[in-house]
Scaffold this motif. Structure first.
Motif, PDB file in Angstrom:
ATOM      1  N   GLY A  41       0.814   3.942  -2.895  1.00  0.00           N
ATOM      2  CA  GLY A  41       0.514   5.329  -2.514  1.00  0.00           C
ATOM      3  C   GLY A  41       1.568   6.281  -3.045  1.00  0.00           C
ATOM      4  O   GLY A  41       1.260   7.368  -3.541  1.00  0.00           O
ATOM      5  N   MET A  42       2.818   5.858  -2.966  1.00  0.00           N
ATOM      6  CA  MET A  42       3.917   6.712  -3.439  1.00  0.00           C
ATOM      7  C   MET A  42       3.820   6.937  -4.952  1.00  0.00           C
ATOM      8  O   MET A  42       3.972   8.063  -5.436  1.00  0.00           O
ATOM      9  N   LEU A  92       1.133   6.790  -6.860  1.00  0.00           N
ATOM     10  CA  LEU A  92      -0.015   7.644  -7.183  1.00  0.00           C
ATOM     11  C   LEU A  92       0.242   9.087  -6.746  1.00  0.00           C
ATOM     12  O   LEU A  92      -0.183  10.037  -7.417  1.00  0.00           O
ATOM     13  N   PHE A  93       0.945   9.231  -5.621  1.00  0.00           N
ATOM     14  CA  PHE A  93       1.305  10.575  -5.154  1.00  0.00           C
ATOM     15  C   PHE A  93       2.174  11.282  -6.198  1.00  0.00           C
ATOM     16  O   PHE A  93       1.948  12.448  -6.534  1.00  0.00           O
ATOM     17  N   LYS A 148       0.831  -1.209   0.000  1.00  0.00           N
ATOM     18  CA  LYS A 148       0.000   0.000   0.000  1.00  0.00           C
ATOM     19  C   LYS A 148       0.866   1.260   0.000  1.00  0.00           C
ATOM     20  O   LYS A 148       0.556   2.252  -0.671  1.00  0.00           O
ATOM     21  N   TYR A 178      -6.916   3.691  -5.716  1.00  0.00           N
ATOM     22  CA  TYR A 178      -6.037   3.331  -4.591  1.00  0.00           C
ATOM     23  C   TYR A 178      -6.775   2.435  -3.607  1.00  0.00           C
ATOM     24  O   TYR A 178      -6.261   1.388  -3.177  1.00  0.00           O
TER      25      TYR A 178
END
Lengths: 645, 88
Positions: free
Chosen positions: B22-23, B25-26, B18, B75
């Motif tokens: 997350g990284m 998509l960030f 996750k 996400y």
């Protein structure tokens, strides 16, 4: 007067307050442990928490400030909506689940979870307090600003009402009551903002906005003039008298002329035409040395300071029309884009007998209104102006995920998945609201409701154009907005004092019951401080203080959170240093900025630095200090793994 | 010391996956945001040009808000699947 006190608004506000107080006392009976008080027992449903996030986050700055800025400066106000929402991406992808996994009650818990460091406990607690207090002041000042026109009470009464109610809410049931207050406020804000936007779209656009037939728009006049052989100004309408020093006086030098008719002054903007002048009517407020104020030459009660905001030339499919009829959201934006709207410029003229603030018409194409540049200088901008813009957008992007009162909401849900899902609900709710801000702001801009003396009232005044019921609901919601945000901030601040400083840093041995008591006492003390600051900061530009809070949060907190999560060489000393460097540099740069120089009564050009927004310097500086100090202290550092309690 | 979650959390074997997702998509969203700020600063007149009947600024700004929500849904979907696969 542009608006009058509404008994219905007062009634609705009192009803809301009584309801949330009743709820707080009810929930207080179930708040027995510190986990109940600081984290609502960690059992809040993710959907409720997500809407409560929205209630927490959509402060007076979002609801009143952004709508007001869009109403007067177009797209530049919407930039705040975009930046604030983008900050939630940082919260979701990087911060939500780790915060839930690492922390217990406060932001400092998460930072300190690997280290057990007194330095982190102290600096994180101070940072939390500082950011919370800076965020509290504009909310309390906002409460005072709202109470004056809406309830007819002095500033300090508004601050006292909000301060006392919120302190009771927090001191009774802590995070549990705060969560439900924010849930209700967030939900109602979304529902009634949607109602308002549906009304705006249903009404469509018109070159003579009459508020649904209730109030005719003031037609601003234009006069022609010639210069006589003796140098006097000869007007096409001889009922006006012109001051003899029309060209050499302070107003004349600023491009305006004062006319008198029936003993009442008016101020007109002068524009040279071929061989003569065109005079366009302005709005003006004059403040005399004894404090007396006249609006368009008359006392405020005479109502001569007209509300403004209208489309000047309305084009649909290339044809000029007088009104559009109902529009869809896309059609509304396209129509504004293809039209010309009268915006208003502002000039302050210092005269021998007082200060005159003149608001003059500035017809602006819709395409220019719907792009950046009317408030923030981006066209042919200097390096400093570009720097300021980028720095602001960075602070908005980084600030959200570092606000303590937002971060502690991750502790109120039962799992990491719930933390994630509640953030997604928050993004949906807050994103939807920010889309609505564009329509509310443009609605105020084109419906003849803006009070140029107080752009923050644009959204409530837009509601008033649809009737007193919607106005009363929106106005009482504006109060509720302040209540919700302030309660979250007081929980965060009381946690920093009672949990971080007293329990962790000072190591005071307290029973769980006493920890709750300490939290409640801290909430009362913080509440009293907030009331005091809200009263003494009356008249302070609230956007300064919100800017401070975001810049300090982004600089002091975000680098520490990010590096703990994503850089294994981070040490406790590095974290503590970055918090201090971020806090001090952001605060220091703000205090030395041109805007602050103006507040000190000095020339902004003489300020030691040339930019106002510090994030582009202070955020990298905070990251850099963490990296350098962590590398320097790496060998000495002995991280202590702390198991979940 | 009073650290650790307020409620007992089970072991989350999906946390690494996750965090990495997350990284990514960030970074993706940050790029879109940086381009938006870049155009506003370097080519502000471009923001006035028409795009799908709106100014580019309106289309891009609304797009950023919607993009954030779409990425959030994606996400959550991948994270939920990973939690089911790795934690059960």
């Amino acid at each position: 007067m542009i608006y009058a006190q509404s008994p219905l608004a007062v009634g609705l506000f009192i009803t809301f307050v009584l309801f949330v107080l009743g709820l707080s006392f009810f929930l207080a009976r179930r708040t027995t442990s510190s986990a109940d008080y600081y984290a609502a027992g960690g059992q809040i449903h993710w959907f409720v928490n997500g809407i409560a996030f929205a209630g927490d986050y959509l402060s007076a700055a979002s609801f009143l400030g952004i709508c007001g800025m869009i109403a007067t400066a177009g797209y530049d106000g919407f930039l705040y909506s975009i930046g604030y929402l983008a900050g939630w991406v940082v919260a979701l992808f990087l911060v939500a689940e780790p915060m839930k996994r690492l922390g217990k009650f406060t932001f400092a818990d998460a930072l300190d979870s690997k280290f057990n460091s007194k330095g982190i406990q102290l600096t994180a607690a101070i940072s939390t307090l500082l950011v919370s207090v800076f965020y509290l002041i504009p909310q309390m000042v906002g409460a005072g600003v709202l109470v004056q026109p809406l309830l007819g009470m002095p500033h300090y009464v508004g601050v006292l009402i909000v301060g006392i109610v919120v302190t009771i809410i927090v001191a009774t049931a802590g995070m549990a009551s705060t969560t439900y207050v924010q849930f209700m406020k967030g939900g109602m804000l979304l529902v009634f903002s949607t109602v308002l936007v549906v009304g705006v779209l249903g009404r469509g656009l018109s070159t003579s906005p009459d508020q649904g037939g209730k109030k005719a728009y003031h037609e601003f006049k234009t006069l022609a003039a010639q210069t006589g052989t003796d140098g006097s100004l000869q007007l096409s309408d001889s009922t006006y008298a012109v001051a003899a020093d029309w060209k050499t006086g302070d107003l004349g030098k600023a491009g305006f002329v004062r006319l008198t008719k029936g003993g009442v002054d008016s101020v007109w903007k002068l524009k040279e035409t071929g061989g003569g002048y065109a005079l366009s009517e302005t709005l003006f407020a004059k403040e005399f040395p004894n404090g007396t104020k006249l609006y368009n030459g008359l006392p405020k009660e005479q109502g001569a300071f007209f509300p403004v905001g209208a489309v000047k030339e309305l084009r649909i499919d290339g044809k000029e029309v007088a009104q559009t009829g109902p529009l869809g959201p896309i059609g509304f934006l396209s129509s504004v884009k293809n039209s010309t709207v009268t915006l208003w410029g502002k000039t302050i003229v210092k005269e021998s007998d007082g200060l005159t603030t003149v608001y003059f018409q500035k017809p602006t194409s819709g395409a220019k209104i719907l792009r950046p540049g009317l408030k923030f200088k981006v066209d042919n901008a200097t390096g400093t102006q570009k720097f300021n813009f980028m720095s602001l957008m960075l602070a908005l992007f980084c600030g959200t995920a570092a606000l303590p009162h937002i971060l502690i909401r991750y502790y109120t849900v039962p799992s990491q998945a719930a933390a994630r899902k509640s953030t997604i609900v928050a993004i949906a709710a807050i994103g939807f609201f920010y889309v609505l801000t564009l329509f509310m702001g443009l609605g105020a801009m084109t419906n003849g409701v803006i009070n140029l003396n107080d752009e923050n009232m644009s959204a409530p005044l837009l509601a008033l154009s649809f009737g007193v019921v919607l106005f009363s609901i929106i106005s009482s919601l504006a109060f509720a907005t302040v209540l919700g945000t302030v309660s979250g901030l007081i929980v965060a601040a009381s946690g920093a004092v009672a949990h971080d400083l007293m329990d962790n840093f000072l190591g005071m041995k307290m029973t769980d019951r006493n920890k709750v008591l300490a939290g409640k006492v801290a909430a009362i003390v913080v509440g009293c401080i907030a009331i005091y600051l809200g009263i003494i900061f009356e008249g302070m530009n609230v956007s300064f203080l919100v800017g401070w809070a975001f810049a300090v949060a982004a600089s002091a907190n975000l680098p520490a959170i990010m590096m703990i999560l994503f850089w294994k060489k981070t040490t406790a000393q590095g974290v503590a240093t970055s918090i201090v460097v971020g806090m001090v540099s952001a605060m220091g740069l703000i205090l030395l900025s041109p805007d602050m120089w103006a507040l000190y009564g000095k020339l902004p050009a003489n300020a030691p630095i040339s930019f106002n927004s510090p994030a582009l310097v202070s955020v990298p500086l905070s990251f850099l200090s963490l990296v350098v100090v962590s590398l320097l202290t790496r060998k000495a550092a002995v991280p202590v793994a702390v198991e979940a309690a | 010391m009073g650290h650790g979650p307020a409620v007992k959390l089970g072991e989350d074997k999906a946390s690494g996956y996750k965090a990495k997702l997350g990284m990514y998509l960030f970074v993706l969203y940050t790029l879109a945001y940086v381009v938006f700020v870049g155009i506003s600063v370097l080519q502000p007149s471009l923001m006035e040009s028409a795009f799908m009947g709106q100014t580019l600024a309106v289309a891009y700004g609304m797009g950023l808000i919607i993009f954030a929500f779409v990425l959030a849904i994606i996400y959550n979907r991948f994270c939920s699947r990973a939690e089911q696969r790795l934690n059960n």
